[in-house]
Structure formats: structure tokens, C-alpha cells
Design an enzyme around this catalytic site. Sequence first.
Site, mmCIF file in Angstrom:
data_model
loop_
_atom_site.group_PDB
_atom_site.id
_atom_site.type_symbol
_atom_site.label_atom_id
_atom_site.label_comp_id
_atom_site.label_asym_id
_atom_site.label_seq_id
_atom_site.Cartn_x
_atom_site.Cartn_y
_atom_site.Cartn_z
ATOM 1 N N HIS A 35 0.822 -1.216 0.000
ATOM 2 C CA HIS A 35 0.000 0.000 0.000
ATOM 3 C C HIS A 35 0.856 1.267 0.000
ATOM 4 O O HIS A 35 2.025 1.244 0.360
ATOM 5 C CB HIS A 35 -0.977 0.037 1.178
ATOM 6 C CG HIS A 35 -0.392 0.017 2.551
ATOM 7 N ND1 HIS A 35 -0.135 -1.154 3.248
ATOM 8 C CD2 HIS A 35 -0.002 1.020 3.380
ATOM 9 C CE1 HIS A 35 0.354 -0.854 4.428
ATOM 10 N NE2 HIS A 35 0.454 0.455 4.540
ATOM 11 N N HIS A 46 3.782 7.099 3.885
ATOM 12 C CA HIS A 46 4.751 5.992 3.751
ATOM 13 C C HIS A 46 4.340 5.066 2.618
ATOM 14 O O HIS A 46 3.220 5.160 2.097
ATOM 15 C CB HIS A 46 4.891 5.209 5.062
ATOM 16 C CG HIS A 46 3.671 4.484 5.530
ATOM 17 N ND1 HIS A 46 2.740 5.040 6.360
ATOM 18 C CD2 HIS A 46 3.244 3.212 5.275
ATOM 19 C CE1 HIS A 46 1.794 4.145 6.606
ATOM 20 N NE2 HIS A 46 2.064 3.036 5.953
ATOM 21 N N GLU A 99 7.490 1.000 5.241
ATOM 22 C CA GLU A 99 6.908 -0.055 6.080
ATOM 23 C C GLU A 99 7.121 -1.383 5.372
ATOM 24 O O GLU A 99 6.973 -1.460 4.143
ATOM 25 C CB GLU A 99 5.409 0.203 6.277
ATOM 26 C CG GLU A 99 4.690 -0.854 7.103
ATOM 27 C CD GLU A 99 3.204 -0.589 7.225
ATOM 28 O OE1 GLU A 99 2.674 0.352 6.602
ATOM 29 O OE2 GLU A 99 2.547 -1.354 7.949
#
Length: 134
Positions: free
Chosen positions: A7, A79, A130
Site C-alpha cells: 500500500h 509511507h 513499512e
Amino acid sequence: MLGRLNHVAIAVRDIAAASKLYRGTLGAEVSEPEALAEHGVTVVFITLPNTKIELLEPLGPDSPIAKFLEKNPDGGIHHICYEVEDILAARDRLLNSGARVLGSGAPKIGAHGKPVLFLHPKDFNGTLIELEQA
Ligand SMILES: CC[C@H](C(=O)O)C(=O)SCCNC(=O)CCNC(=O)[C@H](O)C(C)(C)COP(=O)(O)OP(=O)(O)OC[C@H]1O[C@@H](n2cnc3c(N)ncnc32)[C@H](O)[C@@H]1OP(=O)(O)O
Ligand SMILES: [Co+2]
């Protein structure tokens, strides 16, 4: 080591308004808000054919999103999340390379119920990364 792009996360001040924008104006499929108190966020996911968009609203007094919004008042990309086959092996490889793994270094459970880690933006061209266990 890196797998698919899981994502791209966007920090927003008002997740209801942002969800309405994606659902109405952009015609996207948007999940219902979920409060993740341990991460200091309320999150929704927008499902795309090849990845997801994560909208993040601050939750609680110590939210990392609140601090981000202090510096980025209009919100913005917060992020990017890559999947990895083995998050502990990925962590060890990163630590051996001298990269900073944020927090204690032990993965936490993220919004998808999978272990996640974060890497310091200063080590990766100003981008917060991440990693999520595939
Ligand atoms: C896990 C649940 C969910 C999921 O997908 O499953 C999520 O993704 S939750 C997402 C929210 N959680 C986090 O972001 C955890 C990791 N973040 C942190 O540990 C901090 O936010 C950190 C370390 C990135 C920054 O915190 P700090 O208190 O140090 O804030 P500063 O403003 O002092 O930042 C220091 C320095 O980094 C720059 N910065 C901060 N955030 C970002 C960012 N998102 N992208 C790029 N750069 C960032 C900030 O501008 C400072 O740079 P400087 O040049 O010193 O101004
Ligand atoms: Co995320």
C-alpha cells in the site's frame, strides 16, 4: 527481498471527508474506518486492481500522523509499504546494513493482522518505509 507494493499511505486530517472524496469523486471502493489505538491511527483502505491506498487520520495524543500533519498541514504521502517473505530475515539484513529499524526492532501487528516494521525515512531518501510480512 522486496515483494509487491502492499500500500501507499496518505495522512489526512479528516478521514470521513477523504473517504467520501475517494468513494464519490474518484469512484473507488473504500473500507469502513478502523481505529488502531496501538498505532495512534484511524485507517481506511482503498482497494485498487494492483495495490491499496491507506488513509490515516491521527488517533490519540501521541499519533505519529498528528506530528506529520504539523509539518504537512494539507496531509500528503506518509509511507509506502512493501511485502517481504520473511520479515525477521529482512530486519536482520537491514540492521546488518546499518539501516535503522524503528521502535524496538520487534515487528508489531499492523492493520492487515500481519507483522510490520518501519525503517527510518532519513535512511531511505526521505521516505518512510513499512515492511509487511507477506
Ligand atoms: C501499522 C499500522 C498501519 C499499517 O499499515 O498496518 C500503519 O501504517 S500505521 C502508520 C503510522 N505509524 C508510523 O508511522 C510508525 C513509524 N513512524 C515513526 O516512528 C515516526 O513517525 C518517525 C520516526 C518516522 C518520525 O517521528 P519523529 O518523532 O522523529 O518526528 P519528526 O517530525 O521529528 O521526524 C524526524 C525527521 O523525519 C522526517 N519524517 C517524519 N515522518 C516522515 C515521513 N512519514 N516521511 C518522510 N519523512 C518523515 C521529519 O520531517 C524529520 O525530518 P527533519 O529533516 O529533521 O525535519
Ligand atoms: Co501502513
